[in-house]
Design a protein around this motif. Structure first.
Motif, PDB file in Angstrom:
ATOM      1  N   PHE A 139       0.844  -1.201   0.000  1.00 58.08           N
ATOM      2  CA  PHE A 139       0.000   0.000   0.000  1.00 58.08           C
ATOM      3  C   PHE A 139       0.879   1.251   0.000  1.00 58.08           C
ATOM      4  O   PHE A 139       1.004   1.931   1.026  1.00 58.08           O
ATOM      5  CB  PHE A 139      -0.904   0.029   1.227  1.00 58.08           C
ATOM      6  N   PRO A 140       1.512   1.600  -1.119  1.00 60.58           N
ATOM      7  CA  PRO A 140       2.421   2.749  -1.122  1.00 60.58           C
ATOM      8  C   PRO A 140       1.734   4.078  -0.830  1.00 60.58           C
ATOM      9  O   PRO A 140       2.393   5.030  -0.405  1.00 60.58           O
ATOM     10  CB  PRO A 140       3.009   2.727  -2.543  1.00 60.58           C
ATOM     11  N   ARG A 141       0.413   4.154  -1.053  1.00 59.73           N
ATOM     12  CA  ARG A 141      -0.321   5.379  -0.716  1.00 59.73           C
ATOM     13  C   ARG A 141      -0.938   5.299   0.676  1.00 59.73           C
ATOM     14  O   ARG A 141      -1.698   6.183   1.079  1.00 59.73           O
ATOM     15  CB  ARG A 141      -1.406   5.648  -1.754  1.00 59.73           C
ATOM     16  N   GLY A 142      -0.608   4.260   1.404  1.00 62.52           N
ATOM     17  CA  GLY A 142      -1.106   4.124   2.755  1.00 62.52           C
ATOM     18  C   GLY A 142      -2.354   3.263   2.843  1.00 62.52           C
ATOM     19  O   GLY A 142      -2.933   2.845   1.836  1.00 62.52           O
ATOM     20  N   PHE A 143      -2.758   3.023   4.090  1.00 57.56           N
ATOM     21  CA  PHE A 143      -3.907   2.178   4.405  1.00 57.56           C
ATOM     22  C   PHE A 143      -4.811   3.003   5.310  1.00 57.56           C
ATOM     23  O   PHE A 143      -4.594   3.097   6.509  1.00 57.56           O
ATOM     24  CB  PHE A 143      -3.409   0.914   5.099  1.00 57.56           C
ATOM     25  N   ALA A 144      -5.799   3.646   4.713  1.00 60.25           N
ATOM     26  CA  ALA A 144      -6.611   4.638   5.414  1.00 60.25           C
ATOM     27  C   ALA A 144      -7.698   3.983   6.267  1.00 60.25           C
ATOM     28  O   ALA A 144      -8.122   2.857   6.003  1.00 60.25           O
ATOM     29  CB  ALA A 144      -7.255   5.595   4.415  1.00 60.25           C
ATOM     30  N   VAL A 145      -8.160   4.711   7.270  1.00 57.45           N
ATOM     31  CA  VAL A 145      -9.252   4.236   8.121  1.00 57.45           C
ATOM     32  C   VAL A 145     -10.246   5.365   8.318  1.00 57.45           C
ATOM     33  O   VAL A 145      -9.870   6.535   8.443  1.00 57.45           O
ATOM     34  CB  VAL A 145      -8.724   3.721   9.480  1.00 57.45           C
ATOM     35  N   GLU A 146     -11.533   5.019   8.317  1.00 58.68           N
ATOM     36  CA  GLU A 146     -12.577   5.982   8.639  1.00 58.68           C
ATOM     37  C   GLU A 146     -13.573   5.337   9.583  1.00 58.68           C
ATOM     38  O   GLU A 146     -13.728   4.110   9.624  1.00 58.68           O
ATOM     39  CB  GLU A 146     -13.298   6.469   7.376  1.00 58.68           C
ATOM     40  N   ILE A 147     -14.250   6.179  10.350  1.00 55.75           N
ATOM     41  CA  ILE A 147     -15.313   5.733  11.238  1.00 55.75           C
ATOM     42  C   ILE A 147     -16.633   5.853  10.495  1.00 55.75           C
ATOM     43  O   ILE A 147     -16.984   6.923  10.001  1.00 55.75           O
ATOM     44  CB  ILE A 147     -15.349   6.571  12.533  1.00 55.75           C
ATOM     45  N   LEU A 148     -17.359   4.741  10.417  1.00 56.03           N
ATOM     46  CA  LEU A 148     -18.632   4.719   9.706  1.00 56.03           C
ATOM     47  C   LEU A 148     -19.809   5.016  10.617  1.00 56.03           C
ATOM     48  O   LEU A 148     -20.801   5.609  10.191  1.00 56.03           O
ATOM     49  CB  LEU A 148     -18.836   3.356   9.045  1.00 56.03           C
ATOM     50  N   GLN A 149     -19.716   4.605  11.860  1.00 53.87           N
ATOM     51  CA  GLN A 149     -20.808   4.819  12.809  1.00 53.87           C
ATOM     52  C   GLN A 149     -20.277   4.712  14.223  1.00 53.87           C
ATOM     53  O   GLN A 149     -19.432   3.856  14.515  1.00 53.87           O
ATOM     54  CB  GLN A 149     -21.924   3.784  12.588  1.00 53.87           C
ATOM     55  N   VAL A 150     -20.750   5.581  15.097  1.00 51.92           N
ATOM     56  CA  VAL A 150     -20.412   5.511  16.524  1.00 51.92           C
ATOM     57  C   VAL A 150     -21.663   5.102  17.272  1.00 51.92           C
ATOM     58  O   VAL A 150     -22.690   5.762  17.196  1.00 51.92           O
ATOM     59  CB  VAL A 150     -19.871   6.862  17.040  1.00 51.92           C
ATOM     60  N   TYR A 151     -21.564   3.997  17.993  1.00 51.66           N
ATOM     61  CA  TYR A 151     -22.718   3.461  18.705  1.00 51.66           C
ATOM     62  C   TYR A 151     -22.840   4.008  20.122  1.00 51.66           C
ATOM     63  O   TYR A 151     -23.945   4.096  20.665  1.00 51.66           O
ATOM     64  CB  TYR A 151     -22.635   1.934  18.765  1.00 51.66           C
ATOM     65  N   SER A 152     -21.707   4.367  20.730  1.00 52.72           N
ATOM     66  CA  SER A 152     -21.739   4.934  22.080  1.00 52.72           C
ATOM     67  C   SER A 152     -20.513   5.799  22.289  1.00 52.72           C
ATOM     68  O   SER A 152     -19.449   5.534  21.724  1.00 52.72           O
ATOM     69  CB  SER A 152     -21.784   3.827  23.143  1.00 52.72           C
ATOM     70  N   GLY A 153     -20.676   6.843  23.106  1.00 56.24           N
ATOM     71  CA  GLY A 153     -19.576   7.743  23.386  1.00 56.24           C
ATOM     72  C   GLY A 153     -18.826   7.349  24.642  1.00 56.24           C
ATOM     73  O   GLY A 153     -19.167   6.355  25.290  1.00 56.24           O
ATOM     74  N   PRO A 154     -17.779   8.120  24.999  1.00 56.69           N
ATOM     75  CA  PRO A 154     -16.956   7.787  26.161  1.00 56.69           C
ATOM     76  C   PRO A 154     -17.782   7.794  27.445  1.00 56.69           C
ATOM     77  O   PRO A 154     -18.810   8.462  27.511  1.00 56.69           O
ATOM     78  CB  PRO A 154     -15.912   8.922  26.171  1.00 56.69           C
TER      79      PRO A 154
END
Length: 238
Positions: A139-154
């Motif tokens: 992955f020379p351009r990197g391996f990205a991550v995104e959050i699709l949904q948050v079910y609960s907060g801290p």
């Protein structure tokens, strides 16, 4: 939690010019310019500034940066190095010290109980350096991550994520396909009273990632560490 624009990177805290100089790094200070472009071009969600989703996404990216790149536990800001444990698919939990002994994040995330002959990637035979090299190559351009949904907060954060990149380099003797490689999963972050991460659980299918990386033709340049016959079978989660 880490917030956007804090620390010299759009999505990660604790990367100011001063912190880049004074922090002890495993292989030099990281630069996320390339993977940030991949993230912005390929993400499916753009969370409002200040939203819970944006804060969780930035916390995850900052935590990942520290776990992968920081050499001294005293430099960690997002987690409590003395209490922290990391679990994969409800199996063994790893302390921060054990993560280092295994060879870093890739080797922890790709743990398996499959026999060595069936492993397309064998974390028991890889070091921190070789695992980082393998995935930077594929992955020379990197391996990205995104959050699709948050079910609960801290203090207990549960969320769904997507990881993706383009296979533009070889992997364990398999030629690059140029195709989009992605996988999905869920995670739970537990924070203490000081908002430090003390426990993380990830749930995902490692085969969803690895199967796409062994689709290319064999090149005869498999890693010298790879067991005979590895990569010839689909790596199911185990």
């Amino acid at each position: 939690m880490a917030t956007s624009g804090v620390g010299g990177d759009k999505y990660r805290s604790y990367l100011t010019e001063e912190e880049l100089k004074t922090t002890q790094w495993n292989a030099g200070p990281p630069n996320y310019d390339v993977v940030n472009r991949l993230f912005e071009e390929g993400r499916t969600k753009v969370w409002p500034v200040g939203s819970l989703e944006e804060k969780v996404q930035n916390l995850v990216k900052t935590w990942e940066m520290e776990l992968v790149h920081k050499a001294n536990p005293d430099d960690y800001k997002t987690l409590d190095a003395n209490k922290f444990v990391l679990g994969i698919n409800g199996k063994k939990y790893f302390t921060l010290e054990e993560v280092g002994k295994v060879g870093g994040s890739y080797n922890v995330f790709l743990q398996t109980s499959l026999p060595p002959a069936l492993r397309s990637y064998d974390p028991d035979q890889e070091s921190y350096e070789s695992s980082q090299s393998a995935f930077k190559t594929v992955f020379p351009r990197g391996f990205a991550v995104e959050i699709l949904q948050v079910y609960s907060g801290p203090p207990v954060i549960a969320y769904k994520f997507r990881h993706w990149g383009y296979m533009e380099g070889p992997f364990q003797g398999h030629a690059p396909t140029g195709e989009l490689v992605e996988f999905f999963g869920t995670a739970i972050f537990e924070l203490d009273e000081n908002s430090k991460v003390v426990k993380v659980d990830f749930f995902f299918d490692r085969g969803e990632l690895l199967a796409d990386l062994i689709k290319g033709e064999r090149t005869g340049e498999a890693s010298s560490n790879a067991p005979s016959g590895s990569g010839s079978r689909c790596p199911f989660m185990a």
